[in-house]
Design an enzyme around this catalytic site. Structure first.
Site, short mmCIF file in Angstrom:
data_model
loop_
_atom_site.label_atom_id
_atom_site.label_comp_id
_atom_site.label_asym_id
_atom_site.label_seq_id
_atom_site.Cartn_x
_atom_site.Cartn_y
_atom_site.Cartn_z
N GLY A 10 29.90 87.48 55.59
CA GLY A 10 30.51 87.87 54.33
C GLY A 10 30.66 86.69 53.39
N ASN A 12 29.18 85.90 50.65
CA ASN A 12 28.68 86.06 49.30
C ASN A 12 29.77 86.25 48.24
OD1 ASN A 12 28.62 88.75 50.79
ND2 ASN A 12 28.60 89.43 48.66
N GLY A 14 34.48 86.09 47.51
CA GLY A 14 35.84 85.93 47.98
C GLY A 14 36.04 84.70 48.86
N GLY A 16 35.03 84.12 51.88
CA GLY A 16 33.82 83.68 52.57
C GLY A 16 32.97 82.76 51.72
N SER A 140 44.76 88.20 59.24
CA SER A 140 45.72 88.36 58.15
C SER A 140 47.11 88.47 58.74
CB SER A 140 45.40 89.63 57.34
OG SER A 140 46.46 89.94 56.46
N TYR A 166 43.55 98.89 58.15
CA TYR A 166 43.35 97.46 57.90
C TYR A 166 44.21 96.64 58.85
CZ TYR A 166 43.44 92.99 55.34
OH TYR A 166 43.36 91.67 54.99
#
Length: 315
Positions: A10, A12, A14, A16, A140, A166
């Site tokens: 990931g 690409n 945020g 990451g 998180s 989540y």
């Protein structure tokens, strides 16, 4: 031989992408695993130039597809890179219940099962690296809450709530990390979990609910994602002389995860469930091996071998 390659899922956008930029700025070569080829190429082009003999690369893969994950792992293993760290960062947060190609609730599939399978398939490369190697799984603080629901992990019986799913997927991240750390003890590979903080990302906007004004709320409630980059990078490749195995970090500070995450029986039960769910029936990590536990209730089928996804180099 010095290890100069870091894998980021990931990468690409945020957190990451911020981590990838920070790592590239430290002189590391990046392998980005991204689902969207165009966004992945754009991300590669935004990274600081690699070392003169190095090369940033993109592997296009969908973490929601076990078949795609297996192909990505095979592609990376074939590169022969000397890996310094694997950063398991990719996540999603749909507002309605969606399932992966293999029949699992989408958040659990992307955030946990894809990373579980990828990490285990890459263990030979990680353990074969000439020096300490880290597996950093981005979790998180939201992992705090109820225990993992093994009776209905895919929300087939319960009313689907995106935030609760989540929370469950992020709890799975920490349970997985602590279970992995025990299996990696003494191997030279260290497993750590990280809450990087709250940042203005698409994931935060999905968590808020994409209501009118959610963009403003995200900007006010979260810091710029770029600030997360150094935190992730330091945990992945910094503190080289320290044993961080089994650690949970709240930003840069080692902290205690939730009681549900510290439950050793839940860690082992999740490992067995995940091994069966992903078709990884026997996991070799040091001297330990794991047999499958109770069957999952998803409609997934064991993944088959696929053609390798494209590898896009950018020197």
């Amino acid at each position: 031989m010095e290890m100069r390659t870091v894998i980021v899922t990931g990468g690409n956008r945020g957190v990451g992408l911020a981590a990838a930029r920070s790592l590239a700025g430290r002189g590391y070569d990046l392998i980005l695993i991204c689902r969207d080829e165009l966004r992945g190429v754009t991300a590669l082009e935004s990274l600081p130039s690699p070392q003169s003999l190095g090369n940033h690369r993109l592997v296009v893969a969908d973490l929601a597809s076990l078949r795609s994950v297996r192909a990505a792992a095979a592609r990376i293993a074939g590169m022969g890179a000397s890996i310094s760290a694997l950063v398991n960062n990719a996540a999603c947060l749909p507002q309605r219940r969606r399932t992966s190609r293999d029949g699992f609730e989408l958040q659990l599939a992307v955030t946990h099962l894809g990373h579980f399978l990828l990490t285990n398939l890459l263990l030979p490369e990680l353990r074969g690296a000439p020096g300490p190697c880290r597996v950093v799984t981005v979790s998180s603080a939201a992992h705090s809450g109820p225990p993992f629901n093994f009776r209905d992990p895919n929300y087939e019986r319960r009313r689907y709530r995106g935030r609760r799913a989540y929370q469950q997927s992020k709890l799975a991240n920490v349970l997985f990390t602590l279970g992995l750390a025990r299996r990696l003890a003494g191997t030279g590979v260290q497993a750590v979990a990280l809450h990087p903080g709250v940042y203005d990302t698409g994931l935060l906007r999905s968590y808020i609910g994409r209501l009118p004004g959610s963009g403003v709320a995200a900007r006010l409630g979260g810091a710029r994602a770029e600030k997360a980059g150094p935190l992730v990078a330091e945990l992945a490749v910094g503190k080289r002389g320290e044993d961080l195995n089994g650690g949970y970090f709240h930003k840069s500070v080692r902290a205690e995860p939730s009681p549900a995450a510290r439950d050793t029986m839940a860690q082992e039960r999740l490992w067995s469930w995940s091994a069966e769910a992903t078709g990884l029936m026997r996991v070799d990590a040091g001297a330990d091996s794991v047999s499958p536990g109770a069957r999952h209730r998803g409609r997934g089928r064991r993944a088959s071998t696929a053609a390798a996804p494209p590898e896009l180099p950018l020197g």
